[in-house]
Design a protein around this motif. Structure first.
Motif, PDB file in Angstrom:
ATOM      1  N   LEU A   1       0.269  -1.531  -0.597  1.00  0.00           N
ATOM      2  CA  LEU A   1      -0.256  -0.086   0.017  1.00  0.00           C
ATOM      3  C   LEU A   1       0.629   1.240   0.171  1.00  0.00           C
ATOM      4  O   LEU A   1       0.230   2.545   0.074  1.00  0.00           O
ATOM      5  N   GLY A   2       2.216   0.710  -0.072  1.00  0.00           N
ATOM      6  CA  GLY A   2       2.962   1.945  -0.022  1.00  0.00           C
ATOM      7  C   GLY A   2       2.829   3.147   1.474  1.00  0.00           C
ATOM      8  O   GLY A   2       3.079   4.475   1.384  1.00  0.00           O
ATOM      9  N   ILE A   3       2.562   2.338   2.487  1.00  0.00           N
ATOM     10  CA  ILE A   3       2.858   2.563   3.468  1.00  0.00           C
ATOM     11  C   ILE A   3       4.293   2.786   4.245  1.00  0.00           C
ATOM     12  O   ILE A   3       4.897   1.617   4.505  1.00  0.00           O
ATOM     13  N   VAL A   4       4.872   4.015   4.578  1.00  0.00           N
ATOM     14  CA  VAL A   4       5.818   3.771   4.815  1.00  0.00           C
ATOM     15  C   VAL A   4       6.092   3.651   6.637  1.00  0.00           C
ATOM     16  O   VAL A   4       7.172   3.367   7.431  1.00  0.00           O
ATOM     17  N   LYS A   5       5.283   4.061   7.591  1.00  0.00           N
ATOM     18  CA  LYS A   5       5.104   3.327   8.735  1.00  0.00           C
ATOM     19  C   LYS A   5       4.942   2.399   9.295  1.00  0.00           C
ATOM     20  O   LYS A   5       4.421   1.569   8.996  1.00  0.00           O
ATOM     21  N   LYS A   6       5.299   2.132  10.305  1.00  0.00           N
ATOM     22  CA  LYS A   6       5.765   0.792  10.234  1.00  0.00           C
ATOM     23  C   LYS A   6       3.965   0.725  11.421  1.00  0.00           C
ATOM     24  O   LYS A   6       3.832   0.735  11.960  1.00  0.00           O
ATOM     25  N   LEU A   7       3.825  -0.985  10.693  1.00  0.00           N
ATOM     26  CA  LEU A   7       3.115  -1.805  11.122  1.00  0.00           C
ATOM     27  C   LEU A   7       2.963  -2.826  12.323  1.00  0.00           C
ATOM     28  O   LEU A   7       3.514  -3.734  11.379  1.00  0.00           O
ATOM     29  N   THR A   8       2.162  -2.942  13.610  1.00  0.00           N
ATOM     30  CA  THR A   8       2.406  -3.926  14.053  1.00  0.00           C
ATOM     31  C   THR A   8       1.205  -4.789  14.787  1.00  0.00           C
ATOM     32  O   THR A   8       0.299  -3.220  14.683  1.00  0.00           O
ATOM     33  N   MET A   9       0.978  -5.678  15.410  1.00  0.00           N
ATOM     34  CA  MET A   9       0.079  -5.761  16.073  1.00  0.00           C
ATOM     35  C   MET A   9       0.037  -4.855  17.369  1.00  0.00           C
ATOM     36  O   MET A   9      -1.122  -4.481  17.721  1.00  0.00           O
ATOM     37  N   ASN A  10       0.380  -4.703  18.146  1.00  0.00           N
ATOM     38  CA  ASN A  10       0.941  -3.541  18.818  1.00  0.00           C
ATOM     39  C   ASN A  10       0.864  -1.854  18.562  1.00  0.00           C
ATOM     40  O   ASN A  10      -0.004  -1.755  19.435  1.00  0.00           O
ATOM     41  N   ILE A  11       1.184  -1.862  17.544  1.00  0.00           N
ATOM     42  CA  ILE A  11       0.481  -0.580  17.036  1.00  0.00           C
ATOM     43  C   ILE A  11      -1.034  -0.309  16.601  1.00  0.00           C
ATOM     44  O   ILE A  11      -1.947   0.274  17.243  1.00  0.00           O
ATOM     45  N   ALA A  12      -1.509  -1.744  16.663  1.00  0.00           N
ATOM     46  CA  ALA A  12      -3.261  -1.792  16.298  1.00  0.00           C
ATOM     47  C   ALA A  12      -3.869  -1.828  17.114  1.00  0.00           C
ATOM     48  O   ALA A  12      -4.461  -1.203  17.708  1.00  0.00           O
ATOM     49  N   ARG A  13      -2.949  -2.379  18.474  1.00  0.00           N
ATOM     50  CA  ARG A  13      -3.595  -2.193  20.303  1.00  0.00           C
ATOM     51  C   ARG A  13      -3.738  -0.766  20.728  1.00  0.00           C
ATOM     52  O   ARG A  13      -4.649  -0.455  21.031  1.00  0.00           O
ATOM     53  N   LEU A  14      -2.367  -0.258  20.122  1.00  0.00           N
ATOM     54  CA  LEU A  14      -2.316   1.209  20.753  1.00  0.00           C
ATOM     55  C   LEU A  14      -3.170   2.052  20.023  1.00  0.00           C
ATOM     56  O   LEU A  14      -3.876   3.129  20.660  1.00  0.00           O
ATOM     57  N   SER A  15      -3.888   2.296  18.718  1.00  0.00           N
ATOM     58  CA  SER A  15      -4.344   3.112  18.085  1.00  0.00           C
ATOM     59  C   SER A  15      -5.578   2.290  18.732  1.00  0.00           C
ATOM     60  O   SER A  15      -6.722   3.640  18.564  1.00  0.00           O
ATOM     61  N   PHE A  16      -5.990   1.030  19.050  1.00  0.00           N
ATOM     62  CA  PHE A  16      -7.387   0.970  19.439  1.00  0.00           C
ATOM     63  C   PHE A  16      -7.188   1.837  20.606  1.00  0.00           C
ATOM     64  O   PHE A  16      -8.116   2.243  21.360  1.00  0.00           O
ATOM     65  N   GLY A  17      -6.321   2.280  21.747  1.00  0.00           N
ATOM     66  CA  GLY A  17      -6.693   2.692  22.411  1.00  0.00           C
ATOM     67  C   GLY A  17      -6.760   3.627  22.911  1.00  0.00           C
ATOM     68  O   GLY A  17      -7.291   4.972  23.171  1.00  0.00           O
ATOM     69  N   ASN A  18      -6.310   4.249  20.716  1.00  0.00           N
ATOM     70  CA  ASN A  18      -6.030   5.818  21.260  1.00  0.00           C
ATOM     71  C   ASN A  18      -7.379   6.052  20.853  1.00  0.00           C
ATOM     72  O   ASN A  18      -8.061   7.815  21.317  1.00  0.00           O
ATOM     73  N   VAL A  19      -8.408   5.664  19.677  1.00  0.00           N
ATOM     74  CA  VAL A  19      -9.775   5.566  19.239  1.00  0.00           C
ATOM     75  C   VAL A  19     -10.179   5.907  20.454  1.00  0.00           C
ATOM     76  O   VAL A  19     -11.118   6.277  20.446  1.00  0.00           O
ATOM     77  N   SER A  20     -10.442   4.676  21.423  1.00  0.00           N
ATOM     78  CA  SER A  20     -11.692   4.661  22.227  1.00  0.00           C
ATOM     79  C   SER A  20     -11.400   5.358  23.298  1.00  0.00           C
ATOM     80  O   SER A  20     -11.866   5.180  24.478  1.00  0.00           O
TER      81      SER A  20
END
Length: 114
Positions: A50-69
């Protein structure tokens, strides 16, 4: 229309854990690590595709969930979802994300200046 599913005593949200002895915490932890490692490898490939330069990991997803919720779910419920032993740990995670008031104030200043 949804098809009826056979009900079992152990329906799992994550089918990757099927076949794992859920009563054996060591086996569960090992399986979780393997699953997470495989998901992370796939996320790297997806990001590259997808051309995403930022690192994607399950931990990032977990932190993003915390950010959103963070400002929508109680701290106690987030503690349970994160499986933190201490609410202090959950609060440390959330302190990085609860910026709603600050963001609104800065947006008001930027809007005023424009």
């Amino acid at each position: 229309m949804y098809l009826p599913q056979k009900s079992t005593t152990r329906n799992l949200v994550f089918p990757e854990l099927r076949g794992t002895n859920l009563d054996d915490q060591i086996e569960v932890r090992k399986r979780e690590k393997t699953i997470t490692r495989n998901f992370n490898r796939r996320l790297v490939r997806i990001a590259k595709y997808l051309g995403i330069v930022k690192k994607l990991t399950m931990n990032i997803a977990r932190l993003s969930f915390g950010n959103v919720s963070g400002d929508k779910i109680s701290v106690q419920l987030l503690q349970q979802l994160y499986r933190h032993c201490s609410i202090t740990t959950t609060m440390m995670y959330l302190s990085n994300f609860i910026n709603t008031q600050t963001d609104e104030a800065l947006n008001n200043v930027v809007d005023f200046l424009n």
